[in-house]
Write a protein that holds these residues in place. Structure first.
Motif, short mmCIF file in Angstrom:
data_model
loop_
_atom_site.label_atom_id
_atom_site.label_comp_id
_atom_site.label_asym_id
_atom_site.label_seq_id
_atom_site.Cartn_x
_atom_site.Cartn_y
_atom_site.Cartn_z
N TYR A 55 0.85 -1.19 0.00
CA TYR A 55 0.00 0.00 0.00
C TYR A 55 0.89 1.24 0.00
O TYR A 55 1.94 1.25 0.62
CB TYR A 55 -0.88 0.03 1.25
N LEU A 72 -2.72 6.55 10.44
CA LEU A 72 -2.79 5.11 10.13
C LEU A 72 -2.21 4.26 11.24
O LEU A 72 -2.73 3.18 11.54
CB LEU A 72 -2.06 4.82 8.81
N TRP A 75 -4.67 3.33 13.94
CA TRP A 75 -5.81 2.48 13.58
C TRP A 75 -5.63 1.06 14.11
O TRP A 75 -4.53 0.55 14.22
CB TRP A 75 -5.97 2.41 12.07
N LYS A 79 -9.01 -2.11 10.60
CA LYS A 79 -9.18 -0.92 9.76
C LYS A 79 -8.04 -0.79 8.75
O LYS A 79 -8.24 -0.42 7.59
CB LYS A 79 -9.28 0.32 10.65
N LYS A 80 -6.81 -1.11 9.19
CA LYS A 80 -5.67 -1.12 8.27
C LYS A 80 -5.88 -2.15 7.17
O LYS A 80 -5.63 -1.89 5.99
CB LYS A 80 -4.37 -1.42 9.02
N LEU A 83 -8.28 -0.89 4.56
CA LEU A 83 -7.63 0.09 3.69
C LEU A 83 -6.79 -0.62 2.63
O LEU A 83 -6.88 -0.30 1.43
CB LEU A 83 -6.74 1.03 4.53
N ARG A 86 -8.97 -2.45 -0.04
CA ARG A 86 -9.56 -1.58 -1.07
C ARG A 86 -8.53 -1.18 -2.12
O ARG A 86 -8.84 -1.06 -3.30
CB ARG A 86 -10.16 -0.32 -0.43
#
Length: 99
Positions: A55, A72, A75, A79-80, A83, A86
């Motif tokens: 990422y 970040l 988090w 949640k990481k 991310l 996606r």
């Protein structure tokens, strides 16, 4: 738009650990992570063999990049993971796309 700074996430071979960092030269930084994982293992990324880029985000100024990196890092892992999913659903190494 020119991106001079990057927030990035690297992981290990088994995708069990993630490391979030910020840099102005992503190619150099990936090389440093790889070297550290093979040799000194003094850093977090080196100790856990995190050098697979999964990422990244580009920024025009360092202040914005650092703010995002700190966000970040706070988090939860879930949640990481969302991310990353996606951006890179298969968690494929993006190292060759950057270099």
């Amino acid at each position: 738009m020119l991106h001079n700074y990057f927030v990035y996430i690297v992981t290990n071979q088994y995708r069990t650990t993630v490391y979030i960092g910020v840099t102005n030269n992503i190619q150099r930084r990936l090389s440093e992570h790889y070297f550290d994982s093979q040799n000194s293992k003094k850093s977090f990324a080196g100790k856990y063999n995190c050098f697979y880029l999964i990422y990244y985000e580009g920024f025009e100024n360092i202040e914005s990049a650092i703010t995002r990196e700190k966000q970040l890092k706070k988090w939860r892992r879930e949640k990481k993971n969302n991310l990353i999913n996606r951006f890179n659903p298969k968690w494929e190494s993006l190292n060759n796309q950057i270099i």
